[in-house]
Design a protein around this motif. Structure first.
Motif, PDB file in Angstrom:
ATOM      1  N   LEU A 239       0.952  -1.275   0.108  1.00 52.98           N
ATOM      2  CA  LEU A 239       0.120   0.086  -0.006  1.00 52.98           C
ATOM      3  C   LEU A 239       0.931   1.213  -0.027  1.00 52.98           C
ATOM      4  N   GLY A 240       2.034   1.164   0.546  1.00 51.49           N
ATOM      5  CA  GLY A 240       2.878   2.325   0.751  1.00 51.49           C
ATOM      6  C   GLY A 240       3.324   2.607  -0.602  1.00 51.49           C
ATOM      7  N   HIS A 241       3.912   1.372  -1.267  1.00 51.97           N
ATOM      8  CA  HIS A 241       4.234   1.580  -2.957  1.00 51.97           C
ATOM      9  C   HIS A 241       3.144   2.236  -3.733  1.00 51.97           C
ATOM     10  N   TYR A 242       2.273   1.786  -3.576  1.00 48.28           N
ATOM     11  CA  TYR A 242       0.889   2.012  -4.387  1.00 48.28           C
ATOM     12  C   TYR A 242       0.845   3.664  -4.151  1.00 48.28           C
ATOM     13  N   LEU A 243       0.674   4.107  -3.025  1.00 49.60           N
ATOM     14  CA  LEU A 243       0.282   5.383  -2.638  1.00 49.60           C
ATOM     15  C   LEU A 243       1.399   6.278  -3.250  1.00 49.60           C
ATOM     16  N   ARG A 244       2.570   5.807  -3.199  1.00 49.77           N
ATOM     17  CA  ARG A 244       3.650   6.358  -3.497  1.00 49.77           C
ATOM     18  C   ARG A 244       3.881   6.843  -5.168  1.00 49.77           C
ATOM     19  N   SER A 245       3.235   5.532  -5.654  1.00 52.45           N
ATOM     20  CA  SER A 245       3.032   5.644  -7.237  1.00 52.45           C
ATOM     21  C   SER A 245       2.044   6.474  -7.479  1.00 52.45           C
ATOM     22  N   LEU A 246       0.940   6.713  -6.908  1.00 51.86           N
ATOM     23  CA  LEU A 246      -0.177   7.560  -7.171  1.00 51.86           C
ATOM     24  C   LEU A 246       0.430   8.927  -7.111  1.00 51.86           C
ATOM     25  N   ARG A 247       1.067   9.370  -6.062  1.00 48.84           N
ATOM     26  CA  ARG A 247       1.515  10.721  -5.872  1.00 48.84           C
ATOM     27  C   ARG A 247       2.587  10.969  -6.949  1.00 48.84           C
ATOM     28  N   LEU A 248       3.451  10.267  -7.422  1.00 51.71           N
ATOM     29  CA  LEU A 248       4.292  10.403  -8.743  1.00 51.71           C
ATOM     30  C   LEU A 248       3.611  10.707  -9.830  1.00 51.71           C
ATOM     31  N   MET A 249       2.503   9.829 -10.142  1.00 52.86           N
ATOM     32  CA  MET A 249       1.814  10.048 -11.363  1.00 52.86           C
ATOM     33  C   MET A 249       1.091  11.556 -11.172  1.00 52.86           C
ATOM     34  N   GLN A 250       0.624  11.897 -10.092  1.00 52.88           N
ATOM     35  CA  GLN A 250       0.197  13.284  -9.884  1.00 52.88           C
ATOM     36  C   GLN A 250       0.981  14.356 -10.153  1.00 52.88           C
ATOM     37  N   SER A 251       2.147  14.041  -9.728  1.00 52.31           N
ATOM     38  CA  SER A 251       3.068  15.154  -9.783  1.00 52.31           C
ATOM     39  C   SER A 251       3.647  15.542 -11.132  1.00 52.31           C
ATOM     40  N   HIS A 252       4.099  14.102 -11.606  1.00 54.34           N
ATOM     41  CA  HIS A 252       4.619  14.094 -13.040  1.00 54.34           C
ATOM     42  C   HIS A 252       3.716  14.237 -14.674  1.00 54.34           C
ATOM     43  N   MET A 253       2.189  14.165 -14.295  1.00 55.17           N
ATOM     44  CA  MET A 253       1.663  14.276 -15.470  1.00 55.17           C
ATOM     45  C   MET A 253       0.388  15.153 -15.535  1.00 55.17           C
ATOM     46  N   PRO A 254       0.071  15.674 -16.594  1.00 53.39           N
ATOM     47  CA  PRO A 254      -0.691  16.924 -16.737  1.00 53.39           C
ATOM     48  C   PRO A 254      -2.157  16.412 -16.309  1.00 53.39           C
ATOM     49  N   GLU A 255      -2.754  17.366 -16.077  1.00 52.56           N
ATOM     50  CA  GLU A 255      -4.036  17.399 -15.577  1.00 52.56           C
ATOM     51  C   GLU A 255      -4.973  16.686 -16.831  1.00 52.56           C
ATOM     52  N   ARG A 273      -8.723  11.555  -9.678  1.00 50.70           N
ATOM     53  CA  ARG A 273      -8.806  10.128  -9.477  1.00 50.70           C
ATOM     54  C   ARG A 273      -7.712   9.474  -8.413  1.00 50.70           C
ATOM     55  N   CYS A 274      -6.542   9.772  -8.617  1.00 51.23           N
ATOM     56  CA  CYS A 274      -5.485   9.433  -7.770  1.00 51.23           C
ATOM     57  C   CYS A 274      -5.885   9.980  -6.321  1.00 51.23           C
ATOM     58  N   ALA A 275      -6.151  11.176  -6.373  1.00 47.35           N
ATOM     59  CA  ALA A 275      -6.635  11.772  -4.963  1.00 47.35           C
ATOM     60  C   ALA A 275      -7.756  10.963  -4.388  1.00 47.35           C
ATOM     61  N   GLU A 276      -8.615  10.571  -5.214  1.00 45.27           N
ATOM     62  CA  GLU A 276      -9.814   9.786  -4.638  1.00 45.27           C
ATOM     63  C   GLU A 276      -9.284   8.443  -4.225  1.00 45.27           C
ATOM     64  N   LEU A 277      -8.415   7.926  -4.985  1.00 45.54           N
ATOM     65  CA  LEU A 277      -8.010   6.679  -4.363  1.00 45.54           C
ATOM     66  C   LEU A 277      -6.936   6.753  -3.363  1.00 45.54           C
ATOM     67  N   GLU A 278      -6.397   7.412  -3.082  1.00 43.21           N
ATOM     68  CA  GLU A 278      -5.500   7.705  -1.716  1.00 43.21           C
ATOM     69  C   GLU A 278      -6.558   7.973  -0.655  1.00 43.21           C
ATOM     70  N   ALA A 279      -7.604   8.742  -0.916  1.00 36.79           N
ATOM     71  CA  ALA A 279      -8.644   9.079   0.232  1.00 36.79           C
ATOM     72  C   ALA A 279      -9.221   7.757   0.602  1.00 36.79           C
ATOM     73  N   HIS A 280      -9.635   6.945  -0.205  1.00 34.26           N
ATOM     74  CA  HIS A 280     -10.134   5.611  -0.112  1.00 34.26           C
ATOM     75  C   HIS A 280      -9.387   4.829   0.887  1.00 34.26           C
ATOM     76  N   HIS A 281      -7.922   4.642   0.529  1.00 37.28           N
ATOM     77  CA  HIS A 281      -7.161   3.760   1.178  1.00 37.28           C
ATOM     78  C   HIS A 281      -6.832   4.392   2.779  1.00 37.28           C
TER      79      HIS A 281
END
Ligand code: ZN
Length: 353
Positions: A239-255, A273-281
């Motif tokens: 889960l730590g790895h997954y959340l890290r990956s979501l944050r990476l995508m949020q910061s590297h990829m455009p809206e 969607r990344c923010a929503e998944l993070e909140a879900h976990h």
């Protein structure tokens, strides 16, 4: 492999392609980017397959699971919309059977090389050892010490054996795709991203110029990809790895990147969607912390706290290992501690300040 995201107001995603292609049909996403779907024998009944125009044919992204039905849909495609098309490369995003299952079959049928991450290739070979008696015993003991009954542990411990039936033998060689590599396919250049948590080193392809992301199962609409502790790494932190990956995508990829996922519809709204998944976990971590505050709980006892519906053995193995992923995250954060009694039964208690 996935669970519905519950308890949230769904964020607003945009779906530029509201219709999905029927089995045996192809849909154009962009010039030189095609999409089709292959059936799966599960509640989630399909996997998305993409084609990218290459210099000497088309690269295919993901392959489907090994069933007679999936193979016959592929044959229908080769006899119909793909007639005369050369497959130049078979790219596999991750080692789950719905994605890698027909890779060996397609590579052989099309005489094409396999491209995937090191972990997908090696992990798939490792799971193929699943029938080994010592592994089955380890799995059984692992589930038992976390509070599962003998009966359920006996069934769940051999779930992995199903994998062998659903995955065709891989080719003897592969070409490795590694985080940050550039991969040229036809006129397009893709940056490789690998995300962990759902599967080790799951491959994503990102075309910056056209704002296209082949995201595999890392982000999907409506469903939260399964994030599971693997019995071979009982204290792992997927889960730590997954959340890290979501944050990476949020910061590297455009809206406004177009997400081409492994299941369901392509969408725009990656960051939301990344923010929503993070909140879900996070919400699920809160539930565990609250439940373990008064009495220590085993991982098995915490499963119904996160998964309220009735589960069969297949769903139970995913629900259990996903529950443990949340527990292990909380242990890493120092918010929950592990207790082991004289019989070896493991329980968890919330750390109070
Ligand atoms: Zn999948």
């Amino acid at each position: 492999m996935v669970e519905k995201t519950g308890g949230h107001e769904a964020v607003v995603l945009r779906f530029p392609f509201p219709e999905v292609p029927a089995y045996g049909e192809i849909m154009e996403i962009r010039d030189g980017i095609l999409m089709t779907r292959i059936p799966l024998p599960y509640r989630l009944d399909h996997v998305n397959i993409y084609f990218i125009r290459d210099t000497n044919g088309w690269a295919v992204v993901d392959t489907g699971i090994r069933t007679d039905e999936a193979i016959s849909v592929w044959e229908q495609l080769f006899a119909g919309p793909l007639k005369g098309m050369t497959i130049s490369k078979v790219i596999v995003t991750h080692l789950h059977p719905d994605h890698i299952g027909l890779a060996g079959w397609l590579c052989e049928r099309c005489d094409a090389p396999l491209l995937t991450s090191y972990s997908s290739f090696m992990g798939s070979l490792y799971i193929s050892l699943g029938g080994r008696e010592s592994l089955t015993r380890h799995n059984f003991d692992f589930y038992r010490c976390h509070g599962m009954t003998d009966e359920i542990a006996g069934v769940v411990a051999i779930q992995g054996n199903e994998y062998l039936r659903r995955v065709a033998e891989l080719p003897p060689t592969f070409q490795r795709l590694l985080q940050s590599d550039l991969l040229e396919i036809g006129t397009r250049t893709f940056r490789i991203y690998t995300g962990d948590g759902h599967a080790p080193e799951q491959v994503m392809l990102y075309c910056e110029e056209e704002k296209l992301l082949f995201a595999a199962d890392q982000v999907l609409e409506q469903i939260s990809p399964n994030v599971s502790v693997f019995p071979g790494e009982p204290n792992g932190d997927p889960l730590g790895h997954y959340l890290r990956s979501l944050r990476l995508m949020q910061s590297h990829m455009p809206e406004d990147v177009l997400v081409l996922p492994g299941h369901r519809r392509p969408f725009i709204g990656l960051r939301e969607r990344c923010a929503e998944l993070e909140a879900h976990h996070e919400e699920r971590c809160d539930l565990i912390r609250d439940t373990c505050r008064t009495t220590p709980q085993s991982a098995a006892a915490l499963v119904p706290v996160l998964f309220t519906r009735k589960l069969d053995a297949h769903q139970m193995s995913f629900a259990f290992t996903e529950t443990l992923a949340h527990i292990n995250r909380l242990v890493r954060r120092g918010e929950v501690e592990q207790l082991v009694d004289a019989e070896g039964l493991i329980t968890y208690r919330t750390v109070t300040a």
